[in-house]
Design an enzyme around this catalytic site. Sequence first.
Site, short mmCIF file in Angstrom:
data_model
loop_
_atom_site.label_atom_id
_atom_site.label_comp_id
_atom_site.label_asym_id
_atom_site.label_seq_id
_atom_site.Cartn_x
_atom_site.Cartn_y
_atom_site.Cartn_z
N TYR A 115 -11.49 -2.99 1.19
CA TYR A 115 -12.27 -3.02 2.30
C TYR A 115 -13.75 -2.33 2.24
O TYR A 115 -14.58 -2.57 2.95
CB TYR A 115 -11.53 -2.44 3.84
CG TYR A 115 -10.43 -3.20 4.09
CD1 TYR A 115 -10.47 -4.03 5.17
CD2 TYR A 115 -9.33 -2.99 3.51
CE1 TYR A 115 -9.52 -4.77 5.78
CE2 TYR A 115 -8.17 -3.49 4.18
CZ TYR A 115 -8.35 -4.44 5.24
OH TYR A 115 -7.21 -5.29 5.64
N GLU A 163 0.76 -1.08 -0.09
CA GLU A 163 -0.14 -0.04 0.05
C GLU A 163 0.73 1.30 -0.11
O GLU A 163 0.77 2.07 0.93
CB GLU A 163 -0.89 0.06 1.19
CG GLU A 163 -1.93 -0.99 1.27
CD GLU A 163 -2.83 -1.06 2.42
OE1 GLU A 163 -4.15 -1.70 2.29
OE2 GLU A 163 -2.50 -0.60 3.40
#
Length: 537
Positions: free
Chosen positions: A353, A211
Amino acid sequence: MKMKSKSKSPFIFLLLFIICACALVLEASNNGHRPFKMEGNEELHIKRSDFPDGFLFGAATSSYQVEGAYLEDGKSLSNWDAFCHSVVGCGENGDVADDHYHLFLEDIDMMHSLGIKAYRFSISWARILPRGKSGEVNTAGITFYNEIIDNLILKGIEPFVTMHHFDFPQELEVKYGSWLNPEMQEEFVVFTESCYKYFGDRVKYWITINEPNLFTKEAYESGVFPPARCSEPFGNCLTGNSDVEPLIVMHNMLLANGKATKLYHDSYQPKHGGSIGIVVSCLMYEPLTNTDLDRKAAERAFAFDIGWVLDPLIYGDYPEEMHKYLGSRLPSFSLEEKNLLKNSIDFIGINHYSTLYAKDCINSSCSSIGARAIQGFVDITEERDGVLIGERTGLEELFVVPRGMEEIVNHIKIRYNNKPMFITENGYSSPDVYEERVDKILNDVKRIEFHSKYLAFLAKSLRNGADVRGYFVWSLMDGYEWLQGYDVRFGLYYVDRETLIRSPKLSAKWYKEFLMNKSDLIDMKASGGRRSFQNML
């Protein structure tokens, strides 16, 4: 009298059946156990057999979040160690975490009992090269990860290794200013070569960086991650420039990634036969309204977040939208660097998510942050007409929006020519972040519901041709969740903070049964999760 009763019994039994059925429905409703459905009222029955035979199902963790042993056996202070020990740091820290450093054999047995086929974990840079390239390789660190890898393979679990998951030796921060300095590129290459050299004969799946888009924004835009650099209106840090520094940091991370993957492809992949990719934080962005302006804003949000990482690694340069709105502030790649980066990764790791709304800020009034070029002139929000996009979770920026899984996979599939993908993180934390009742924590029906729905939409994207090859639950066990400490819990296993004993949650039982292709979600919900945990695993 008996004959009279007998003649009426069918009607009485029918009446009693209706009453009992209504009572059961009412009880389920009162306990929040609604029928398991996807959007569109399609009944949800997701099974392992809905995915290809070779599809990798696993679970994930990262070094700082679970290992502990923060100064044992030659490891140096990491950037997170230094940050969390500082006055302006975290409050809690990863000094002990889950003590995975000492309990990894128990944890691998736990994974094996669960039935997962892959384990995604990260290697602590500070444990392998405590002083960076200027120091020696730490043999104790090599031994530790060799033992993890060997024991995983012994149990039939594929090691899926991330080399940089937010943490690196603090000495590199002090020496260079870490990722603000191009020297960090060479430091990273030396570190990755140590990983390839000592572990590459058994590791077939490598992730360079976890990330970079999230890390860059949190560390150099909002300033809430170390080294806590930012400027107004993004945050109130002692130093930094939120409009410029994130662009420099990402540029250096991308070039480091390009050099590390080239080294692997040239010197290690031919003899080891593995593959290497990068992991991107992938929120899905939907337009706030059905106007062209908001649709374009959603496209810009994707470009300034996910495209910022993946466009250079697939096409050799930043997205057109970034060039248009950032101009000369956006660093440029030389022709040689573009060729280095183009098609440099073998797969894309997707950490997904949640989904959020995007609003145009070029032609509309917006927040002071949304009106900035580095944001692509986009405001991000979770509400439309006062209604949340999905159910709240334990993190204020994440909401339960299962359709987003299919949407983000399809978007990446189309934009990047269906490059092989892995869902490297997907998980749920209850909004009851301060709940201390262990029985409620273990009875995590909502987590089962979350994973089941997201998996159902993932299966749908596979049926439509997306080349997704694996799915990793975040996370294997409750750990240190960065600024949220230990109050936010994503794990399939609960970890008691005093004893460090791991206890399986109901979701662990569900995942095990799912992987055996025999999970019955309807029965599990109908029972309200009220099952004995003595016979779980």
